[in-house]
Motif scaffolding. Structure first.
Motif, short mmCIF file in Angstrom:
data_model
loop_
_atom_site.label_atom_id
_atom_site.label_comp_id
_atom_site.label_asym_id
_atom_site.label_seq_id
_atom_site.Cartn_x
_atom_site.Cartn_y
_atom_site.Cartn_z
N GLY A 184 0.73 -1.12 0.09
CA GLY A 184 -0.09 -0.05 -0.13
C GLY A 184 0.84 1.14 0.08
O GLY A 184 0.55 2.28 -0.80
N GLN A 185 1.85 1.24 0.53
CA GLN A 185 2.93 2.46 0.72
C GLN A 185 3.63 2.60 -0.56
O GLN A 185 3.70 3.56 -1.10
CB GLN A 185 3.74 2.42 2.02
CG GLN A 185 3.31 2.16 3.50
CD GLN A 185 4.09 1.78 4.35
OE1 GLN A 185 5.43 1.31 3.93
NE2 GLN A 185 3.94 1.93 5.67
N VAL A 186 3.95 1.73 -0.94
CA VAL A 186 4.51 1.64 -2.45
C VAL A 186 3.71 2.21 -3.61
O VAL A 186 4.15 3.29 -4.09
CB VAL A 186 5.09 0.22 -2.88
CG1 VAL A 186 5.82 0.36 -4.22
CG2 VAL A 186 6.41 -0.10 -1.81
N LEU A 187 2.37 1.63 -3.50
CA LEU A 187 1.65 2.10 -4.66
C LEU A 187 1.18 3.68 -4.33
O LEU A 187 0.84 4.26 -5.21
CB LEU A 187 0.60 1.19 -4.75
CG LEU A 187 0.57 -0.17 -5.28
CD1 LEU A 187 -0.46 -1.07 -5.13
CD2 LEU A 187 1.10 -0.09 -6.54
N GLU A 188 0.88 3.94 -3.17
CA GLU A 188 0.70 5.29 -2.82
C GLU A 188 1.80 6.18 -3.14
O GLU A 188 1.44 7.25 -4.02
CB GLU A 188 0.45 5.31 -1.23
CG GLU A 188 -0.16 6.87 -0.70
CD GLU A 188 0.94 7.93 -0.40
OE1 GLU A 188 0.73 9.06 -0.97
OE2 GLU A 188 2.01 7.50 0.09
N SER A 189 3.02 5.75 -2.85
CA SER A 189 4.07 6.72 -3.24
C SER A 189 4.21 6.81 -4.71
O SER A 189 4.46 7.92 -5.33
CB SER A 189 5.48 6.10 -2.74
OG SER A 189 5.45 6.00 -1.33
N LEU A 190 3.97 5.87 -5.54
CA LEU A 190 4.05 5.64 -6.77
C LEU A 190 2.89 6.66 -7.39
O LEU A 190 3.06 7.39 -8.59
CB LEU A 190 4.02 4.36 -7.42
CG LEU A 190 3.82 4.15 -9.15
CD1 LEU A 190 5.09 4.67 -9.53
CD2 LEU A 190 3.70 2.60 -9.37
N ALA A 191 1.87 6.61 -7.02
CA ALA A 191 0.54 7.22 -7.53
C ALA A 191 0.95 8.59 -7.45
O ALA A 191 0.55 9.47 -8.37
CB ALA A 191 -0.67 6.97 -6.77
N ALA B 135 -3.70 4.85 -7.39
CA ALA B 135 -4.22 5.33 -6.32
C ALA B 135 -5.45 4.33 -5.62
O ALA B 135 -5.73 4.32 -4.43
CB ALA B 135 -4.42 6.82 -6.55
N GLU B 136 -6.21 3.98 -6.64
CA GLU B 136 -7.27 2.98 -6.31
C GLU B 136 -6.77 1.98 -5.44
O GLU B 136 -7.49 1.53 -4.62
CB GLU B 136 -8.21 3.15 -7.33
CG GLU B 136 -8.95 4.19 -7.87
CD GLU B 136 -9.87 4.19 -9.19
OE1 GLU B 136 -9.35 3.02 -9.85
OE2 GLU B 136 -10.94 4.86 -9.38
N ALA C 47 -3.40 8.32 -0.64
CA ALA C 47 -4.01 7.84 -1.79
C ALA C 47 -5.15 8.51 -2.39
O ALA C 47 -5.34 8.97 -3.35
CB ALA C 47 -4.09 6.51 -1.93
N LEU C 48 -6.18 8.83 -1.42
CA LEU C 48 -7.32 9.28 -1.42
C LEU C 48 -7.10 11.00 -1.89
O LEU C 48 -7.75 11.50 -2.92
CB LEU C 48 -8.21 9.20 -0.37
CG LEU C 48 -9.61 9.99 -0.43
CD1 LEU C 48 -10.20 9.37 -1.87
CD2 LEU C 48 -10.57 9.81 0.80
N ILE C 49 -6.14 11.44 -1.50
CA ILE C 49 -5.76 13.01 -1.69
C ILE C 49 -5.23 13.03 -3.13
O ILE C 49 -5.66 13.82 -3.76
CB ILE C 49 -4.56 13.48 -0.93
CG1 ILE C 49 -5.23 13.55 0.57
CG2 ILE C 49 -4.17 14.90 -1.40
CD1 ILE C 49 -4.18 13.84 1.81
N THR C 50 -4.16 12.09 -3.27
CA THR C 50 -3.94 11.98 -5.02
C THR C 50 -5.00 11.64 -5.95
O THR C 50 -5.05 12.43 -7.06
CB THR C 50 -2.62 10.74 -4.91
OG1 THR C 50 -1.77 11.19 -3.96
CG2 THR C 50 -2.30 10.65 -6.23
N LEU C 51 -5.88 10.73 -5.40
CA LEU C 51 -6.92 10.33 -6.34
C LEU C 51 -7.98 11.75 -6.62
O LEU C 51 -8.19 12.13 -7.87
CB LEU C 51 -7.83 9.25 -5.98
CG LEU C 51 -9.03 8.75 -6.61
CD1 LEU C 51 -8.35 8.11 -8.04
CD2 LEU C 51 -9.84 7.83 -5.99
N THR C 52 -8.22 12.26 -5.62
CA THR C 52 -9.23 13.28 -5.79
C THR C 52 -8.41 14.72 -6.54
O THR C 52 -9.25 15.17 -7.39
CB THR C 52 -9.53 13.86 -4.41
OG1 THR C 52 -9.96 12.75 -3.61
CG2 THR C 52 -10.43 15.17 -4.17
N TRP C 53 -7.29 14.90 -6.27
CA TRP C 53 -6.68 15.88 -6.68
C TRP C 53 -6.59 15.59 -8.34
O TRP C 53 -6.66 16.60 -9.20
CB TRP C 53 -5.31 16.26 -6.35
CG TRP C 53 -4.36 17.53 -6.98
CD1 TRP C 53 -4.57 18.59 -6.37
CD2 TRP C 53 -3.65 17.52 -7.87
NE1 TRP C 53 -3.64 19.58 -7.24
CE2 TRP C 53 -3.02 18.59 -8.26
CE3 TRP C 53 -3.01 16.38 -8.72
CZ2 TRP C 53 -2.34 19.09 -9.19
CZ3 TRP C 53 -2.19 16.67 -9.85
CH2 TRP C 53 -1.82 18.13 -10.02
#
Length: 958
Positions: free
Chosen positions: A517-524, A541-542, A560-566
């Motif tokens: 989860g941390q890796v994918l959040e950082s990548l997104a 992000a999803e 991740a939700l911040i990245t997705l929303t932005w």
């Protein structure tokens, strides 16, 4: 008579004393000041500060010195000493009451008396800095405060960073004076204090003074004070020649000569001569003490010597009486560092090892003889100096943990690097530290990242990756790859996305894990390129959100939700549909106590709103974020970065003076380069609009220096290129402006960032003559999403419209006017009103032209946009139309500016300058200037009279 008898007459420093007195007078009047006092060893820096503080009247003097441990300084040593002194004077509870926010857990990192430290995290160090500043602010409310930091040439990086932070914010603190001393002869070319001194010397309220040597006449006066008689001319000539005017050596030479001894050949031997006249047992004790550093605690000295209290006191007394040692709180300090250095350098190799071993063994028996974390760090120093590799490694590992508890990441890094250095010399190193070499490299890289040593962190992470077998240990490899990707991102270096993609491929998808989860959040978060990367970003992000939900990791979900929303809100027309994601991210971050995510939500949401042209809402979200930072005790650090998100909507709304105050306040904090370019860019926009071309050129030069040294995205490069074009055009260099614009078009894909491209196209369309085919072609294919981009597209369309159909052109201009009026952007509206007036005159509609010119003139006057106002007046005169309106019409009462009216409103509410500054997000000194201007314009003598007049005139009746 001893060689260290001090002259009762203080000579040769009248000018320096006057300078310090003047700085204290400024501080007493509420204008903070800093004085940096440099000079060679023995030149009298400490004596000067002592004479100054003795005559400082009611001022509260807080003093602490940097402590040398070998080649390193003890982290936060002067500030720990200051806190300990305050607790000793006022009591722990009284000091705790003065700390803003009602919690002392930040200060607990320096003094255990304040309880358990708050939890580790990226904000721990910032909170410590803010609590110390807040404590000084509260102390300075009652009387002036003088903070003295001595021997800054020994300061570790943590101490230097905190000192720089306090000085930058000193102007807001009011009655605070800071004095820093350092040995200038220690500052070799690569000394870490040099760049800080150069940086601080550029701060307006900082004065740097260098103490020179004494003249022959001053040496004679000093000698007379020591001898209580006038020395002979021959004696003065000899002392002056040998000492070369250094006051310490003058004292030593005069006193030694008066004792009847033969003067030693070297100054080092001269210093040792003061020790050699003491009893043998005292000399031995001083040699032992020299291994303990410039300052040594009584309890530690007793433990090292093994002496009882009576014997130790009897042995020490001659050294104190002979002015070799001075009592310093609960310990002793050598009267001058040169004496300790001479004693320590005089130790034989075997003595050196033996004495440092004795200190280490004493600390091993009872580490509590020194306050934490100093004990662990000194223990590591002594084992290292004793050349015992096994215990040096073990103690360095323990000292690293102690340094982390103090948020002294640079000291922690230094200790971890020592463990790595000793690793191959200790066969059971892995067992002693409880981890393997690759994991130690990873942890050291993490600390290097926290300490801002990005290049070193990247190198350490690379070394760790090379030691890991990806096939055998995929999860371990993924952790390090994620870390290197984050560091490379902060360095603006290529490869960060590749690292994160590889890390994601290495972590198994099943079962869901926090690491994945941390890796994918950082990548997104780091996928920025338009097109396929945006789709990948949304999908990544999803995935991260799903994994965070499955593993119970609210922080990953929030980020991740911040990245997705932005990303979804980049379609600005759909902002309201997706904006709720920010509220949900805040809920998750609050539940996880994830402060960084909370701040990022504020930054991202205000950015989305500004991109959509919803300037007031963007400003309010930024203000709410700043208030959140203040509640967390981080208003001046992480909260300061949100001022960038506040400055941009203020510029859009035409509140330029407010924006400039916010920008000035933020720039003083020396934020990272990308933030600086944004702040300086907004200031450049205002300078260009107001015709301040020299200032605009200076600001652009500063931005250029930053941009050319790193790798920046389009959101930085496009606005910078636009401003370069506008400056050339303002200076009448139309051909050069056109060439610069076409170069920018040819070297960048403007379709990548429509938000920043439309403003650039508008500037290129204003260059005069036919609009270039390149600009027309790009304007036809560039999407315009949201009200702001549609207003920019309408402006470009009006500028590039057909010249053979005046009625159609007027229609296009009027559409642009309506769009900008709806957005509440007065400068853009004024400019298109000017264009609409031209079009109306081309249609022969003089009344419509006059109305548009009147609107444009009114807006330009409010903004003080002089070049635009001059063009409007010139057009009105050529057309023979009256624009209407008195230049003073619509002005404020008594000539008060809009900002002064706002300050006056808060004065009528009874707020202090500090409270007004907090409300308006500006510096206290700026509020003070506004209040002075208000009193002068109203013709009153006090805040109370100003409030009474405002009420009488009903200025703020709703």
């Amino acid at each position: 008579m001893t060689i260290h008898q001090v002259s009762p007459l203080f000579v040769g420093r009248a000018g320096e004393l006057a300078l310090l007195d003047g700085a204290l007078a400024e501080a007493g009047a509420g204008v903070g000041a800093t004085v940096l006092v440099g000079g060679e060893a023995g030149v009298g820096k400490t004596r000067l500060i002592g004479e100054f503080t003795d005559r400082a009247g009611e001022a509260l003097v807080l003093a602490g010195g940097c402590l040398e441990l070998g080649t390193e300084g003890l982290p936060f040593a002067p500030f720990t000493a200051v806190l300990r002194g305050l607790v000793r004077e006022f009591g722990r509870d009284r000091v705790a009451e003065l700390v803003p926010g009602g919690t002392t857990r930040g200060l607990a990192r320096l003094l255990p008396e304040f309880g358990e430290p708050d939890r580790d995290g990226t904000e721990a160090r910032a909170r410590l800095f803010e609590q110390i500043l807040g404590l000084l602010e509260r102390l300075a409310e009652d009387r002036p405060v003088i903070l003295v930091v001595e021997d800054a040439h020994w300061a570790d990086r943590s101490t230097r960073d905190l000192l720089a932070f306090l000085i930058r914010y000193q102007r807001d603190t009011g009655r605070l004076m800071i004095v820093v001393t350092y040995r200038s002869d220690e500052l070799h070319r690569a000394h870490p204090l040099r760049p800080l001194l150069a940086e601080l010397a550029r701060v307006p309220w900082v004065t740097r003074v260098e103490l020179g040597r004494l003249s022959r006449r001053e040496v004679a006066a000093q000698a007379a004070g020591i001898l209580a008689r006038e020395p002979s001319h021959a004696d003065v000539d000899l002392v002056y020649a040998r000492s070369e005017g250094n006051p310490l050596f003058v004292e030593a030479l005069v006193s030694e000569g008066a004792s009847g001894g033969v003067l030693p050949e070297s100054l080092r031997d001269l210093l040792l001569a003061s020790v050699e006249r003491l009893p043998a047992e005292t000399q031995e004790l001083l040699r032992m003490a020299s291994a303990g550093g410039q300052r040594i605690e009584h309890a530690l000295l007793a433990a090292v010597t093994g002496s009882d209290e009576a014997t130790l006191a009897a042995t020490l007394r001659p050294a104190v009486a002979g002015n070799v040692l001075a009592v310093d709180g609960e310990g002793y300090a050598f009267r001058h560092a040169l004496i300790r250095e001479a004693l320590h350098d005089d130790l034989l190799p075997g003595e050196h090892t033996r004495l440092h071993t004795r200190f280490a063994e004493a600390l091993e028996r009872d580490l509590s003889v020194l306050p934490a974390p100093r004990g662990a760090i000194e223990l590591a120093h002594h084992w290292h100096a004793a050349r015992d590799t096994t215990w040096a490694l073990t103690s360095a590992w323990q000292a690293a943990a102690a340094a982390r508890r103090s948020a002294a990441y640079d000291s922690q890094l230094r200790m971890l690097l020592r463990v790595l250095e000793l690793w191959d010399h200790v066969p059971d190193a892995a067992e002693r530290v409880g981890r393997g070499h690759a994991e130690l490299l990873r942890q050291t890289a993490i600390v290097a990242h926290l300490a801002g040593e990005y290049d070193r962190g990247a190198a350490l992470a690379t070394a760790a990756i090379e030691e890991i077998d990806r096939a055998a240990e995929p999860v371990a490899a993924a952790r390090v790859l994620r870390l290197r990707g984050l560091i490379r991102y902060d360095l603006s270096r290529p490869g960060h996305v590749d690292d994160l993609r590889e890390a994601a491929a290495l972590v198994p998808a099943e079962p869901p894990s926090r690491l994945r989860g941390q890796v994918l959040e950082s990548l997104a978060r780091m996928l920025h390129r338009p097109g396929r990367e945006i789709a990948e970003r949304l999908a990544t992000a999803e995935q991260a959100i799903e994994i965070g939900r499955a593993t119970g990791d609210d922080t990953v979900q929030a980020q991740a939700l911040i990245t997705l929303t932005w990303t979804r809100c980049l379609r600005f027309a759909e902002l309201d549909r997706h904006r709720g994601g920010y509220a949900e991210a805040r809920r998750l971050a609050t539940r996880a106590d994830a402060y960084t995510a909370l701040m990022r939500a504020a930054i991202s949401e205000s950015d989305s709103l500004e991109g959509a042209g919803r300037h007031e809402e963007a400003a309010q979200v930024a203000r709410d974020g700043i208030a959140l930072a203040e509640r967390h005790g981080l208003a001046r650090t992480s909260g300061a970065f949100l001022t960038i998100n506040l400055a941009e909507p203020l510029v859009s709304l035409g509140r330029w003076d407010d924006a400039l105050e916010v920008i000035e306040h933020a720039v003083e904090l020396a934020p990272p380069p990308p933030y600086q370019t944004g702040l300086l860019g907004f200031a450049t926009d205002i300078a260009l609009a107001r015709g301040e071309l020299d200032r605009a050129a200076d600001l652009l030069a500063s931005i250029r220096r930053i941009v050319t040294r790193g790798s920046f995205r389009e959101q930085t490069l496009f606005p910078h290129g636009r401003r370069e074009v506008e400056l050339l055009l303002a200076r009448g260099l139309v051909d050069e402006a056109r060439e610069a614009g076409l170069r920018l078009l040819g070297s960048h894909d403007l379709a990548a960032e429509p938000r920043y491209s439309w403003a650039l196209l508008a500037s290129l369309a204003e260059l005069g003559g036919p609009v270039s085919p390149e600009v027309r072609a790009l304007a036809e294919r560039l999407p315009a999403d949201g009200d702001l981009q549609r207003a920019q597209r309408l402006t470009v369309a009006a500028l590039a419209g057909p010249g053979d159909d005046p009625a159609a052109r007027l229609k296009e201009w009027d559409a642009a006017v309506a769009a900008w009026a709806a957005l509440g952007n007065p400068y853009a509206r004024a400019r298109v009103c000017e264009g609409a007036a031209h079009a109306a005159l081309a249609c022969g509609e003089r009344e419509r032209a006059a109305a548009r010119l009147a609107t444009a003139a009114e807006l330009a006057r409010r903004l003080d946009a002089r070049p635009l106002l001059e063009r409007i007046d010139a057009l009105a005169r050529r057309a023979g139309v009256a624009v209407g309106g008195d230049p003073a019409r619509g002005g404020t009462p008594f000539g008060l500016t809009a900002r002064e009216l706002e300050v006056l409103r808060h004065v009528t509410r009874g707020l202090s300058n500090r409270e007004i500054a907090a409300e308006l997000f500006i510096a206290v000194k700026t509020v003070s200037v506004h209040v002075s201007n208000i009193l002068a314009k109203l013709g009153v003598a006090s805040r109370g009279e100003a409030a009474a007049q405002a009420h009488a005139l009903r200025l703020f009746d709703a």
